[in-house]
Design an enzyme around this catalytic site. Structure first.
Site, short mmCIF file in Angstrom:
data_model
loop_
_atom_site.label_atom_id
_atom_site.label_comp_id
_atom_site.label_asym_id
_atom_site.label_seq_id
_atom_site.Cartn_x
_atom_site.Cartn_y
_atom_site.Cartn_z
N ASP A 168 -11.76 55.32 83.06
CA ASP A 168 -12.99 55.08 82.32
C ASP A 168 -13.45 56.41 81.75
O ASP A 168 -13.23 57.46 82.34
CB ASP A 168 -14.08 54.48 83.22
CG ASP A 168 -15.11 53.69 82.41
OD1 ASP A 168 -15.09 52.45 82.48
OD2 ASP A 168 -15.92 54.33 81.69
N LYS B 9 -19.34 57.22 86.55
CA LYS B 9 -18.79 56.01 87.15
C LYS B 9 -17.52 56.33 87.94
O LYS B 9 -17.35 55.89 89.08
CB LYS B 9 -18.47 55.01 86.01
CG LYS B 9 -18.24 53.61 86.44
CD LYS B 9 -18.04 52.68 85.25
CE LYS B 9 -19.28 51.98 84.81
NZ LYS B 9 -19.08 50.93 83.82
N PHE C 243 -11.57 35.12 82.36
CA PHE C 243 -12.55 34.02 82.51
C PHE C 243 -13.42 34.20 83.75
O PHE C 243 -14.13 33.27 84.13
CB PHE C 243 -11.81 32.68 82.57
CG PHE C 243 -11.00 32.40 81.34
CD1 PHE C 243 -11.61 31.91 80.20
CD2 PHE C 243 -9.65 32.66 81.31
CE1 PHE C 243 -10.87 31.67 79.05
CE2 PHE C 243 -8.90 32.43 80.16
CZ PHE C 243 -9.50 31.94 79.02
N ARG D 169 -16.36 34.99 86.40
CA ARG D 169 -17.82 34.89 86.29
C ARG D 169 -18.43 35.95 87.18
O ARG D 169 -18.04 36.08 88.35
CB ARG D 169 -18.28 33.50 86.76
CG ARG D 169 -17.78 32.35 85.92
CD ARG D 169 -17.83 31.05 86.68
NE ARG D 169 -17.02 31.11 87.91
CZ ARG D 169 -17.05 30.21 88.88
NH1 ARG D 169 -17.83 29.15 88.79
NH2 ARG D 169 -16.28 30.34 89.96
N ASN E 136 -15.98 29.66 75.94
CA ASN E 136 -17.38 30.07 76.10
C ASN E 136 -18.29 29.32 75.14
O ASN E 136 -19.43 28.99 75.48
CB ASN E 136 -17.52 31.58 75.93
CG ASN E 136 -17.24 32.31 77.23
OD1 ASN E 136 -16.94 31.69 78.24
ND2 ASN E 136 -17.32 33.63 77.22
N GLY F 228 -32.58 25.10 82.11
CA GLY F 228 -33.22 26.35 82.50
C GLY F 228 -33.81 27.06 81.30
O GLY F 228 -34.09 26.42 80.28
N GLY G 102 -27.90 33.42 79.05
CA GLY G 102 -27.94 34.86 78.79
C GLY G 102 -26.66 35.49 79.28
O GLY G 102 -25.63 34.83 79.33
N CYS H 69 -21.83 37.56 78.05
CA CYS H 69 -20.75 36.80 77.37
C CYS H 69 -21.24 35.71 76.42
O CYS H 69 -20.94 35.76 75.23
CB CYS H 69 -19.81 36.22 78.40
SG CYS H 69 -18.83 37.49 79.22
P1 NAD Z 1 -18.73 46.82 80.81
O1 NAD Z 1 -19.65 47.36 79.79
O2 NAD Z 1 -19.22 46.50 82.18
O3 NAD Z 1 -17.50 47.83 80.99
C1 NAD Z 1 -16.79 48.42 79.94
C2 NAD Z 1 -16.32 49.80 80.39
O4 NAD Z 1 -15.46 50.34 79.39
C3 NAD Z 1 -17.45 50.81 80.58
O5 NAD Z 1 -17.41 51.34 81.90
C4 NAD Z 1 -17.16 51.89 79.54
O6 NAD Z 1 -17.52 53.20 79.97
C5 NAD Z 1 -15.66 51.74 79.36
N1 NAD Z 1 -15.13 52.29 78.12
C6 NAD Z 1 -15.57 52.09 76.86
N2 NAD Z 1 -14.80 52.77 75.99
C7 NAD Z 1 -13.84 53.40 76.71
C8 NAD Z 1 -12.74 54.24 76.36
N3 NAD Z 1 -12.48 54.55 75.09
N4 NAD Z 1 -11.97 54.72 77.35
C9 NAD Z 1 -12.22 54.41 78.65
N5 NAD Z 1 -13.24 53.62 79.02
C10 NAD Z 1 -14.04 53.10 78.06
O7 NAD Z 1 -18.07 45.54 80.14
P2 NAD Z 1 -17.53 44.20 80.86
O8 NAD Z 1 -18.67 43.30 81.19
O9 NAD Z 1 -16.56 44.58 81.91
O10 NAD Z 1 -16.75 43.52 79.65
C11 NAD Z 1 -15.54 44.06 79.14
C12 NAD Z 1 -14.92 43.04 78.21
O11 NAD Z 1 -14.55 41.86 78.94
C13 NAD Z 1 -15.82 42.56 77.08
O12 NAD Z 1 -15.05 42.34 75.93
C14 NAD Z 1 -16.38 41.26 77.61
O13 NAD Z 1 -16.75 40.37 76.59
C15 NAD Z 1 -15.19 40.72 78.36
N6 NAD Z 1 -15.53 39.79 79.44
C16 NAD Z 1 -16.60 40.04 80.25
C17 NAD Z 1 -16.90 39.17 81.30
C18 NAD Z 1 -18.08 39.43 82.19
O14 NAD Z 1 -18.48 38.50 82.92
N7 NAD Z 1 -18.68 40.61 82.19
C19 NAD Z 1 -16.10 38.04 81.53
C20 NAD Z 1 -14.99 37.84 80.72
C21 NAD Z 1 -14.72 38.71 79.67
#
Ligand code: NAD
Length: 432
Positions: free
Chosen positions: A30, A35, A151, A153, A210, A255, A259, A262
């Site tokens: 990351d 972090k 997928f 949650r 979604n 509800g 939010g 996603c």
């Molecule tokens: P998040 O914001 O929690 O995490 C993303 C991470 O990527 C951050 O820690 C950020 O510092 C890092 N990052 C960004 N650019 C970077 C780079 N160039 N090099 C290294 N690290 C980098 O996001 P998330 O909630 O984990 O979601 C990530 C993706 O997965 C999104 O596209 C989201 O739509 C998808 N997704 C999320 C969920 C969910 O429930 N959160 C579920 C399914 C899919």
């Protein structure tokens, strides 16, 4: 097999640790130094049940490590997973800046054949964009781009990773499919269904899933509104609908609107993808409007229950967008907080996990130690997120802490009849 997981957020951290648990050797990268420093010390930067043990177990076994060094991660991996954020831009389209950054890094540090896997939710065509970026910067090595949407949650992410409903793999060559099957072999052996398709279809499966869930939530929210207008009970309606196996009982809970990180983002992106193709995705466009109207309606509901809000104090229970997470992105609870303050109310708030994140957005709220401390001196309670600890409140103690026994329950946690019998002025969603 060596895997590099780029992006160590909700998805990357769970997937990275989960793949290590399946026996892979995983380097999580990351760019957020704080972090990574926390993770190297064993501190998990997000609230996700079961994640701490999963990470610790796999670090102990030497299968999981954390770094900010993209070169180290990419050079040492056969499969490079992209799990960076794809937040919405002002026009609703997904911002692919972070995905592009990672594709450029892969091109820079690629030292042999790589499978580049998008876990991030990305619009159709992104796989091709990644391939173009890599190919134009590095013609030395072979690579494949695979779509493998996620997928899980939040709140049950560890279980969702280890026991998924399905694994979707979008690829254009057999070599990449074989590597992906090898990575997920333990799940395959546990009879997890695999959907193997082309990259574009795989990318669309995520938005279609979604989008459909968002439609289902908005549908029951519209039914709840009808119930309020006609004096019917949405819970009975949902039960009656849900027993039809073609409909199913899940996601029929009314509800304050959906939010999270996603559904709002992915519905906007789906509408944008269609618009760019010259097509109006009417059902999704309507769902986005219905959700905005549902969220906005909550403050009217509170005002009807409480009267003028200026100068009153609200006790808001729950801030995260759903229970068992500290994620407040697009949380309907925060929309309610903002609306309460706009109408002149003071807000006391309590959430079991999301207060630190909320303080960054609303430093002016009074943050409480627990539900009863939150109610102390407040004029009414708004139950905004249905954490388990709010399901069995000592209602007498809560009532004594308040200046009046008034509850607006945006999650239908409590029974209207019992609440009224206990002397509460109680308002739920879609129930007489
Ligand atoms: P998040 O914001 O929690 O995490 C993303 C991470 O990527 C951050 O820690 C950020 O510092 C890092 N990052 C960004 N650019 C970077 C780079 N160039 N090099 C290294 N690290 C980098 O996001 P998330 O909630 O984990 O979601 C990530 C993706 O997965 C999104 O596209 C989201 O739509 C998808 N997704 C999320 C969920 C969910 O429930 N959160 C579920 C399914 C899919």
């Amino acid at each position: 097999m060596n895997i590099c997981m780029i992006g160590t957020g909700y998805v990357g951290l769970v997937t990275g640790a989960g793949l290590a648990d399946l026996g892979m050797s995983v380097i999580c990268v990351d760019k957020d130094e704080a972090k990574i420093a926390a993770l190297q010390k064993g501190v998990i930067p997000i609230y996700e049940p079961g994640l701490e043990e999963l990470v610790a177990r796999n670090e102990r076994k030497g299968r999981l490590r954390f770094t900010t060094d993209l070169k180290d991660g990419i050079e040492n991996a056969v499969a490079v997973f992209i799990a960076v954020g794809t937040p919405p831009k002002a026009d609703g389209s997904p911002d692919l800046t972070f995905v592009r950054e990672v594709a450029e890094a892969v091109a820079r540090y690629m030292n042999g054949y790589k499978v580049v896997v998008t876990k991030s939710t990305v619009p159709t065509g992104t796989g091709k964009m990644i391939a173009d970026i890599i190919r134009s910067a590095n013609q030395k090595h072979d690579f494949s781009v695979v779509s493998n949407p996620e997928f899980l949650r939040e709140g049950s992410a560890v279980g969702d990773f280890l026991e998924p409903d399905r694994i979707v793999i979008g690829a254009s060559d057999a070599r990449a499919v074989e590597i992906m099957k090898e990575i997920y072999k333990p799940l395959f052996l546990r009879e997890t269904p695999f959907v193997i398709t082309d990259v574009a279809s795989s990318e669309l499966i995520k938005y279609a899933s979604n989008g459909f869930l968002a439609v289902k939530i908005s549908f029951i929210n519209e039914i709840a509104r009808l119930c309020e207008l006609m004096g019917a009970n949405v819970q009975d309606v949902a039960t009656g609908m849900g027993l039809d196996p073609r409909i199913g009982p899940r996601f029929l809970l009314p509800g304050p609107g959906f939010g999270g990180s996603c559904f709002p983002k992915d519905t906007s992106a789906a509408a944008d993808i269609a618009r760019n193709l010259g097509y109006s995705f009417e059902l999704i466009e309507a769902t986005i409007r219905v959700n905005a109207a549902t969220k906005a309606r909550m403050i009217e509901k509170i005002q009807r229950a409480v009267g003028p809000l200026a100068g009153r104090t609200a006790a808001v229970l729950g801030l995260s967008f759903k229970p068992e997470t500290d994620d407040i992105r697009e949380s309907p609870a925060l929309a309610v907080v903002a609306d309460l303050m706009k109408r002149g109310a003071r807000v006391r708030a309590f959430d079991p996990a999301a207060m630190e994140n909320t303080k960054a957005v609303f430093p002016q709220l009074a943050y409480a130690r627990d539900a009863y401390d939150c109610a102390a001196g407040a004029d009414f309670v708004v139950l905004a997120t249905e954490w388990n600890e709010f399901r069995a409140l000592d209602l007498d103690a809560l009532g004594r802490a308040l200046s009046a026994r008034v509850m607006v329950d945006l999650r239908n946690v409590y029974d209207p009849k019992e609440m009224r019998a206990a002397g509460w002025s109680y308002t739920g969603v879609g129930r007489p």
